[in-house]
Design an enzyme around this catalytic site. Structure first.
Site, PDB file in Angstrom:
ATOM      1  CE  LYS A  81      -4.461   0.892   0.099  1.00 46.27           C
ATOM      2  NZ  LYS A  81      -5.560   0.052  -0.369  1.00 46.27           N
ATOM      3  CB  SER A 127      -6.010  -5.179  -9.769  1.00 47.73           C
ATOM      4  OG  SER A 127      -6.411  -3.839  -9.745  1.00 47.73           O
TER       5      SER A 127
END
Ligand code: NAD
Length: 416
Positions: free
Chosen positions: A107, A350
């Site tokens: 992240k 994704s």
């Protein structure tokens, strides 16, 4: 410590411990999983439109790469913190693990306020951030994606910046790109579609007929509006909707085409003709079969969980239910499909985008959703079986499924 004081990093560490107990998890593996493998903090200078130079701070956290490269979004927000980014990277590991993607979690974040930035400034920040973290990202290392206040355009700039550094097109370095530069068909609907696939499975287990089932959705945004549309196509009656301005309720069902048109015109679903105005808090307590929180974290708490009447709560949002609220809902017999499963459709498509980039061969939307269905159905079955085996809620079961996969990879690689 009260649940209001728990930060996301402490919550995810607790979730690892809770699931670890059922798995008899090796203490060294637990220790590995409770911290990210690598956290890079960077600063980079950006020329602003007025000619001044401003220095921005960025973060990239890579939690675990035992079963594949790290994967996860980048958020642009003034309140981004290292602890938040670390926690979000850890949830990404478990989200990828529960659906069986060959990825670990990552992240990123840049501390900035996108609402005050021009398109030129946003582009220079995005390029500056990628240059600063370039040594640790790449199609086989760590693959960023959009998150809060980042979008397909920003992903295109990031991909371009990385490609220029490498001297060749590197479409597989980020996902969530525009279709013309390697984006996948279906990515925009993926989170909602994945959520609906697991709702179908949960309804089957509970004997709820979706044809005529009532639904309330908090957060009529990207995920929420698409979920409303898809559930309505299956025969569900959408009776409650909300956004940041408030909510609407019509027990006879809300006309989705008309509410879409109303929202496009007024920028909110509130004051939709023929509906009753309700607050976001009231929406969560409506007498419905299915409740979909698709807005913010910490919406169902110890204060309101006992008043939730839905039989199924499908967490399209990340972290909408606090740990204490999860316990109350489980005790009351509510089936909560946890965020790491319910919204994993986004990261799954994704993954499909990245696979298509690596192959240079692109699929139709039908193919994308067919493959997504298989993955989501299997993931739900695995999590449901673990919940039955260990007599735990689906959240703990999802962590059990995910952690056992990652632990196996850590072991066979000889890390412990
Ligand atoms: P979005 O910005 O398109 O929609 C969010 C919606 O929530 C908006 O309608 C907004 O008005 C509403 N909202 C904001 N504050 C609110 C409040 N206080 N009460 C009620 N509603 C409020 O965002 P999105 O992409 O649909 O994401 C929604 C949630 O789903 C987030 O938690 C996000 O992390 C999660 N999620 C999204 C994706 C994705 O692919 N879009 C993937 C995984 C998880």
């Amino acid at each position: 410590m009260t649940e209001e004081n728990l930060n996301p990093f402490q919550i995810v560490q607790q979730q690892i411990s809770d699931a670890g107990k059922y798995l008899g998890l090796d203490s060294a593996i637990e220790e590995i999983l409770k911290e990210p493998k690598r956290v890079l903090e960077v600063t980079f200078p950006v020329r602003m439109d007025d000619g001044t130079i401003k220095v921005f701070k960025g973060i990239r956290s890579q939690h675990n790469d035992a079963i594949g490269p790290c994967k996860g979004g980048v958020r642009y927000h003034p309140d981004v913190t290292v602890d938040e980014v670390k926690a979000l990277s850890m949830w990404m590991t478990f989200k990828c693990g529960v659906v069986g993607l060959p990825y670990g979690g990552g992240k990123g974040g840049v501390i900035c306020n996108p609402k005050e930035l021009s398109q030129g400034e946003l582009q220079r920040i995005s390029r500056g951030y990628v240059e600063a973290i370039a040594s640790i990202i790449g199609p086989d290392k760590d693959i960023p994606a959009p998150d809060v206040y980042t979008n397909a355009q920003i992903m295109a700039w990031m991909m371009d910046a990385f490609s220029r550094l490498q001297g060749s097109n590197q479409f597989g370095v980020v996902t969530g790109k525009p279709i013309i530069v390697g984006g996948s068909l279906g990515r925009d609907k993926a989170t909602a579609q994945g959520c609906v696939f697991v709702v179908i499975k949960a309804a089957e287990k509970l004997g709820i007929n979706l044809n005529g089932a009532t639904v309330a959705i908090q957060g009529y945004g990207n995920a929420g509006s698409q979920a409303a549309f898809l559930l309505n196509k299956l025969g569900c009656k959408i009776v409650g909707l909300s956004d940041s301005q408030g909510g609407i309720y019509n027990p006879d069902g809300i006309d989705l085409d008309k509410v879409y048109e109303h929202k496009s015109r007024t920028r909110s679903c509130v004051n939709f003709p023929g509906s009753q105005s309700i607050s976001n808090a009231e929406l969560l307590e409506l007498p419905v079969d299915i409740l979909i929180p698709a807005a913010l974290e910490n919406q169902i708490t110890a204060n309101n969980a006992a008043r939730v009447k839905a039989k199924i709560v499908a967490e399209a949002a990340n972290g909408p239910t606090t740990p204490e609220a999860s316990r109350i809902l489980y005790a009351n017999g509510t089936t909560v499909i946890p965020d790491i499963l319910a919204n994993a459709g986004g990261v799954t498509v994704s993954y499909f985008e990245w696979v298509q980039n690596l192959m240079n061969y692109y699929w139709s939307e039908e193919e994308v959703f067919e493959k997504l269905r298989t993955i989501m159905y299997n993931a739900f079955d695995n999590v449901y079986a673990a919940s039955q085996q260990h007599q735990v809620d689906l959240r703990t079961a999802a962590f059990i499924v995910s952690i056992s996969r990652i632990a196996e990879a850590i072991k066979v690689r000889g890390h412990v």
